[in-house]
Design a protein around this motif. Structure first.
Motif, PDB file in Angstrom:
ATOM      1  N   LEU A   2      35.555  54.690 -47.438  1.00  0.00           N
ATOM      2  CA  LEU A   2      36.404  56.106 -47.605  1.00  0.00           C
ATOM      3  C   LEU A   2      35.614  57.224 -47.220  1.00  0.00           C
ATOM      4  O   LEU A   2      35.493  57.986 -46.645  1.00  0.00           O
ATOM      5  CB  LEU A   2      37.317  55.861 -48.828  1.00  0.00           C
ATOM      6  N   LYS A   6      37.852  59.644 -42.079  1.00  0.00           N
ATOM      7  CA  LYS A   6      38.636  61.495 -42.175  1.00  0.00           C
ATOM      8  C   LYS A   6      40.537  61.501 -42.895  1.00  0.00           C
ATOM      9  O   LYS A   6      40.360  62.928 -42.682  1.00  0.00           O
ATOM     10  CB  LYS A   6      38.617  62.080 -40.246  1.00  0.00           C
ATOM     11  N   GLU A   7      40.562  61.015 -43.528  1.00  0.00           N
ATOM     12  CA  GLU A   7      42.091  60.743 -43.777  1.00  0.00           C
ATOM     13  C   GLU A   7      41.985  59.568 -45.267  1.00  0.00           C
ATOM     14  O   GLU A   7      40.965  58.880 -45.289  1.00  0.00           O
ATOM     15  CB  GLU A   7      42.912  59.354 -43.026  1.00  0.00           C
ATOM     16  N   LEU A   8      43.250  59.961 -46.451  1.00  0.00           N
ATOM     17  CA  LEU A   8      42.857  59.129 -47.167  1.00  0.00           C
ATOM     18  C   LEU A   8      44.075  58.807 -47.598  1.00  0.00           C
ATOM     19  O   LEU A   8      45.114  59.752 -46.828  1.00  0.00           O
ATOM     20  CB  LEU A   8      42.469  60.397 -48.577  1.00  0.00           C
ATOM     21  N   ARG A  80      41.043  64.381 -45.247  1.00  0.00           N
ATOM     22  CA  ARG A  80      39.790  64.206 -46.055  1.00  0.00           C
ATOM     23  C   ARG A  80      39.699  65.242 -46.221  1.00  0.00           C
ATOM     24  O   ARG A  80      39.248  66.188 -47.309  1.00  0.00           O
ATOM     25  CB  ARG A  80      39.104  62.966 -45.887  1.00  0.00           C
ATOM     26  N   ASP A  84      37.112  67.524 -49.584  1.00  0.00           N
ATOM     27  CA  ASP A  84      36.678  67.369 -49.422  1.00  0.00           C
ATOM     28  C   ASP A  84      36.068  69.148 -48.967  1.00  0.00           C
ATOM     29  O   ASP A  84      34.618  69.862 -49.628  1.00  0.00           O
ATOM     30  CB  ASP A  84      36.303  67.566 -48.015  1.00  0.00           C
ATOM     31  N   LEU A  96      38.462  60.902 -54.331  1.00  0.00           N
ATOM     32  CA  LEU A  96      38.109  60.024 -53.707  1.00  0.00           C
ATOM     33  C   LEU A  96      38.415  58.701 -54.396  1.00  0.00           C
ATOM     34  O   LEU A  96      37.644  57.675 -53.821  1.00  0.00           O
ATOM     35  CB  LEU A  96      36.454  60.629 -52.981  1.00  0.00           C
TER      36      LEU A  96
END
Length: 112
Positions: A2, A6-8, A80, A84, A96
């Motif tokens: 992860l 750049k994505e979750l 993400r 962040d 996260l």
């Protein structure tokens, strides 16, 4: 991994929000107990806002946990960068799905 993505997955973020809200609710309850003890013999009606805030946190935690299990949410990804940008490392780690580090001790400042 992860960290490189750049994505979750949205369910992960929602579940992390639910956990963070539950932790905040526990912290609020501890603070309420300290205040009630300090006001022993005084009028505790002034502390009714604790109950209202606790109810809000509990309802939001329940909502986030429920949303994280909704079938339509499973495939949704979020940027993400939204996570962040959070300045509190403890919250970032929960969102996260990382094991949070111990909270900053009383009187200490968390640097970010």
């Amino acid at each position: 991994m992860l960290e490189d993505s750049k994505e979750l997955p949205l369910p992960q973020v929602l579940e992390g929000l639910g956990v963070q809200l539950a932790v905040s609710l526990q912290e609020l309850r501890r603070l309420e107990a300290v205040c009630l003890k300090a006001l022993l013999g005084e009028n505790p009606l002034e502390l009714q806002d604790f109950d209202r805030i606790a109810q809000v946190l509990d309802q939001l935690a329940t909502c986030c946990n429920g949303l994280s299990r909704e079938p339509g949410v499973e495939a949704v990804q979020v940027q993400r960068s939204v996570v962040d940008r959070l300045t509190m490392g403890e919250i970032r780690q929960r969102l996260l799905a990382e094991a949070p580090q111990p909270s900053v001790g009383s009187g200490e400042v968390e640097l970010f």
